[in-house]
Design a protein around this motif. Structure first.
Motif, PDB file in Angstrom:
ATOM      1  N   UNK A 132      73.622 113.334  13.725  1.00  0.00           N
ATOM      2  CA  UNK A 132      74.665 113.137  12.710  1.00  0.00           C
ATOM      3  C   UNK A 132      74.100 113.038  11.299  1.00  0.00           C
ATOM      4  N   UNK A 133      73.202 112.106  11.096  1.00  0.00           N
ATOM      5  CA  UNK A 133      72.772 111.771   9.739  1.00  0.00           C
ATOM      6  C   UNK A 133      71.899 112.864   9.124  1.00  0.00           C
ATOM      7  N   UNK A 134      70.851 113.269   9.817  1.00  0.00           N
ATOM      8  CA  UNK A 134      69.928 114.250   9.230  1.00  0.00           C
ATOM      9  C   UNK A 134      70.599 115.595   8.943  1.00  0.00           C
ATOM     10  N   UNK A 135      71.401 116.152   9.868  1.00  0.00           N
ATOM     11  CA  UNK A 135      72.082 117.413   9.544  1.00  0.00           C
ATOM     12  C   UNK A 135      73.024 117.291   8.355  1.00  0.00           C
ATOM     13  N   UNK A 193      81.828 115.689  16.093  1.00  0.00           N
ATOM     14  CA  UNK A 193      81.133 116.474  17.128  1.00  0.00           C
ATOM     15  C   UNK A 193      80.366 115.566  18.077  1.00  0.00           C
ATOM     16  N   UNK A 194      79.694 114.568  17.510  1.00  0.00           N
ATOM     17  CA  UNK A 194      78.925 113.594  18.301  1.00  0.00           C
ATOM     18  C   UNK A 194      79.797 112.878  19.320  1.00  0.00           C
ATOM     19  N   UNK A 195      81.021 112.504  18.918  1.00  0.00           N
ATOM     20  CA  UNK A 195      81.903 111.758  19.807  1.00  0.00           C
ATOM     21  C   UNK A 195      82.716 112.660  20.717  1.00  0.00           C
ATOM     22  N   UNK A 196      82.985 113.877  20.279  1.00  0.00           N
ATOM     23  CA  UNK A 196      83.847 114.783  21.051  1.00  0.00           C
ATOM     24  C   UNK A 196      83.115 115.489  22.179  1.00  0.00           C
ATOM     25  N   UNK A 197      81.839 115.819  21.978  1.00  0.00           N
ATOM     26  CA  UNK A 197      81.142 116.646  22.975  1.00  0.00           C
ATOM     27  C   UNK A 197      81.039 115.988  24.352  1.00  0.00           C
TER      28      UNK A 197
END
Length: 223
Positions: free
Chosen positions: A99-102, A122-126
């Motif tokens: 999340x943070x770096x991208x 995206x992190x929570x949905x995948x």
């Protein structure tokens, strides 16, 4: 000292050096194996904790899941609390990578806030973890339990909110968005994300659009 005695000394020294090198190589291999084992155990612990909470972790449980000895896990972590702290730190590293770096590739200010939120969606949905957001799954369980686990959980959560607040302040400072209380807005956005995680776990995909709508409500240009 005779030449023969000198040769014996040299030979003994060479043999000692070779023995030391062999011992060092064996030690290095053990360290590497230990580090690999630790990474494997901790990453599995994160997945378990995302589903069942950090209280669901136990040295015996992880040993059984991974088909390794309980004593081996205990040697690496000692007690359950150390394992829990290691799991939180691992979850933080995975979250930052996803999340943070991208998001940091986006320009500072409103664009980066949007990037952070999109990467979080995206992190929570995948999802990245089987149980969805690791923080949503574990913060409530430790909010009234002082100790190292609570401390590291809340440091991670505050760091995330601070990151959003910093970008909001930047957007205000450059005149990109209207005046607002950046800390309050970051708190509100974080609360929305935690609620969205629950909705996603219940199958409410429509919550994603609501998250975006709330986010845009904080990114309104000045009049």
């Amino acid at each position: 000292m005779s030449k023969r005695e000198q040769r014996d000394v040299v030979r003994s020294t060479d043999e000692a050096d070779e023995s030391d090198e062999a011992d060092a190589l064996t030690s290095d291999r053990r360290v590497l194996r230990g580090a690999r084992s630790r990474r494997t155990i901790v990453r599995h612990a994160v997945d378990v904790a995302s589903l069942e909470g950090l209280d669901g972790l136990s040295i015996g449980r992880l040993a059984t899941d991974l088909g390794i000895s309980k004593s081996g896990v205990q040697t690496l972590f000692g007690v359950k609390e150390n394992l829990q702290v290691a799991a939180v730190n691992c979850a933080r590293d995975v979250f930052e990578d996803a999340v943070v770096r991208p998001a940091r590739t986006a320009p500072r200010g409103a664009a980066r806030v949007r990037a952070l939120i999109e990467r979080w969606i995206e992190y929570a949905s995948v999802p990245l973890f089987p149980g969805g957001c690791f923080w949503a799954a574990n913060l409530a369980g430790f909010d009234s339990r002082p100790g190292p686990v609570r401390d590291v959980l809340f440091r991670c959560q505050h760091s995330w909110r601070d990151l959003i607040a910093v970008e909001l302040r930047h957007a205000v400072g450059t005149g990109e968005i209207a005046q607002l209380d950046a800390d309050l807005a970051a708190f509100q956005l974080d609360a929305v994300l935690i609620a969205a995680n629950t909705a996603l776990r219940l199958g409410d995909e429509g919550v994603v659009d609501k998250v975006r709508l709330v986010t845009e409500g904080f990114l309104v240009p000045p009049d």
